[in-house]
Design a protein around this motif. Structure first.
Motif, PDB file in Angstrom:
ATOM      1  N   ILE A   1       2.207   6.433 -13.768  1.00  0.00           N
ATOM      2  CA  ILE A   1       0.847   6.575 -12.823  1.00  0.00           C
ATOM      3  C   ILE A   1       1.246   8.490 -12.646  1.00  0.00           C
TER       4      ILE A   1
ATOM      5  N   ARG B   1      10.351   0.278  -7.690  1.00  0.00           N
ATOM      6  CA  ARG B   1       9.750  -0.745  -7.577  1.00  0.00           C
ATOM      7  C   ARG B   1       9.849  -1.926  -6.582  1.00  0.00           C
TER       8      ARG B   1
ATOM      9  N   GLN C   1      -4.392   9.198  -1.679  1.00  0.00           N
ATOM     10  CA  GLN C   1      -3.684   8.421  -2.571  1.00  0.00           C
ATOM     11  C   GLN C   1      -2.371   8.207  -2.193  1.00  0.00           C
ATOM     12  N   LYS C   2      -1.311   7.362  -2.279  1.00  0.00           N
ATOM     13  CA  LYS C   2      -0.008   7.340  -2.038  1.00  0.00           C
ATOM     14  C   LYS C   2       0.814   7.141  -2.844  1.00  0.00           C
TER      15      LYS C   2
ATOM     16  N   GLU D   1       3.651   7.939   1.564  1.00  0.00           N
ATOM     17  CA  GLU D   1       5.168   6.289   1.410  1.00  0.00           C
ATOM     18  C   GLU D   1       6.051   6.936   1.823  1.00  0.00           C
ATOM     19  N   CYS D   2       6.648   7.444   0.803  1.00  0.00           N
ATOM     20  CA  CYS D   2       8.498   7.552   0.774  1.00  0.00           C
ATOM     21  C   CYS D   2       8.623   9.062   0.614  1.00  0.00           C
TER      22      CYS D   2
ATOM     23  N   CYS E   1       8.643   0.575  -3.038  1.00  0.00           N
ATOM     24  CA  CYS E   1       7.769   1.564  -2.927  1.00  0.00           C
ATOM     25  C   CYS E   1       6.617   1.203  -4.399  1.00  0.00           C
ATOM     26  N   PRO E   2       6.456  -0.476  -4.532  1.00  0.00           N
ATOM     27  CA  PRO E   2       5.761  -0.243  -5.629  1.00  0.00           C
ATOM     28  C   PRO E   2       3.581   0.586  -6.056  1.00  0.00           C
ATOM     29  N   ASP E   3       4.087   0.366  -4.780  1.00  0.00           N
ATOM     30  CA  ASP E   3       1.857   0.904  -4.337  1.00  0.00           C
ATOM     31  C   ASP E   3       1.910   2.645  -4.441  1.00  0.00           C
ATOM     32  N   VAL E   4       3.025   3.203  -4.785  1.00  0.00           N
ATOM     33  CA  VAL E   4       2.501   4.609  -5.195  1.00  0.00           C
ATOM     34  C   VAL E   4       1.776   4.723  -6.314  1.00  0.00           C
ATOM     35  N   GLN E   5       0.914   5.804  -5.849  1.00  0.00           N
ATOM     36  CA  GLN E   5       0.473   6.104  -7.284  1.00  0.00           C
ATOM     37  C   GLN E   5       0.478   7.753  -7.587  1.00  0.00           C
TER      38      GLN E   5
END
Ligand SMILES: O=P(O)(O)OC[C@H]1O[C@H](OP(=O)(O)OP(=O)(O)O)[C@H](O)[C@@H]1O
Ligand SMILES: Nc1ncnc2[nH]cnc12
Length: 199
Positions: A95, A66, A135-136, A165-166, A69-73
């Motif tokens: 997600i 949270r 997609q992330k 992303e991470c 990497c709040p934007d991961v999908q």
């Protein structure tokens, strides 16, 4: 010696989360000469026998994702122990959860990547179409050792169009160079507990 990853402790971890990491650390199993002579196997399953540790793992993983990497999908979990944590995070965040499995286990057309790990070689696969291009993605596993497994997972996700992303693990065996290997390829990785004394 076992210490929580300092960068995480200093920068982002609350005192509650530090206590959670300490609790998890205390319950990790150690099995000498498994699966081969000379390997000290760090066993996350031992820790999961304790319900409070299960809660602590869920809490530290979610807090980290949270905040960082709040934007991961999509959460990609690596066979086998990564699966324990990928759905945990995906279900809480609402997600997608996608597996990477050892060869021959996934139906349909798969992208494939060979890799070397601390005690052998293997082949990973991901299903074509399991990630929408662009997609992330966050990749999760229990442990980072040589980084062969995580690097192969990064290549596979990229091969089918995902953007990593991470990378996230609970345990890291720092002497085995996984972080350097990943960072050399431009990836970032976060761990909560690192062991500095395993050759
Ligand atoms: O950083 P590396 O040297 O690549 O090693 C790390 C990997 O090794 C372990 O899995 P293992 O291959 O034993 O598979 P399993 O979970 O299917 O038993 C661990 O769960 C990681 O996935
Ligand atoms: N020492 C170790 N313990 C647990 N999993 C591993 N994967 C690679 N090396 C490992």
């Amino acid at each position: 010696m076992v210490e929580p990853a300092e960068h995480f402790l200093k920068s982002t971890m609350s005192s509650d989360q530090s206590a959670n990491v300490e609790l998890i650390k205390k319950h990790i199993g150690e099995y000498p000469d498994f699966p081969k002579k000379g390997i000290l196997f760090k066993d996350i399953f031992t820790a999961l026998r304790n319900g409070e540790v299960c809660k602590a793992i869920k809490s530290v993983l979610l807090a980290y994702v949270r905040e960082n990497c709040p934007d991961v999908q999509v959460i990609v979990g690596l066979e086998a122990r990564g699966f324990l944590f990928s759905l945990l995070i995906a279900a809480e965040l609402g997600i997608a959860s996608v597996p990477i499995r050892k060869k021959g286990k996934l139906p349909g057309t798969c992208a494939r990547q060979e890799y070397v790990l601390e005690y052998g070689t293997d082949v990973f696969e991901i299903q074509q179409g399991s990630i929408t291009p662009g997609q992330k993605v966050l990749i999760i596993d229990d442990l980072l050792a040589t980084g062969g497994t995580m690097t192969a997972a990064n290549l596979l996700v990229q091969q089918i169009g995902g953007i990593v992303e991470c990378n996230l693990v609970i345990l890291e065996l720092t002497q085995l160079g996984g972080r350097k290997k990943l960072e050399a390829s431009g990836a970032t990785v976060h761990s909560f507990i690192h062991y500095d004394d395993i050759e």
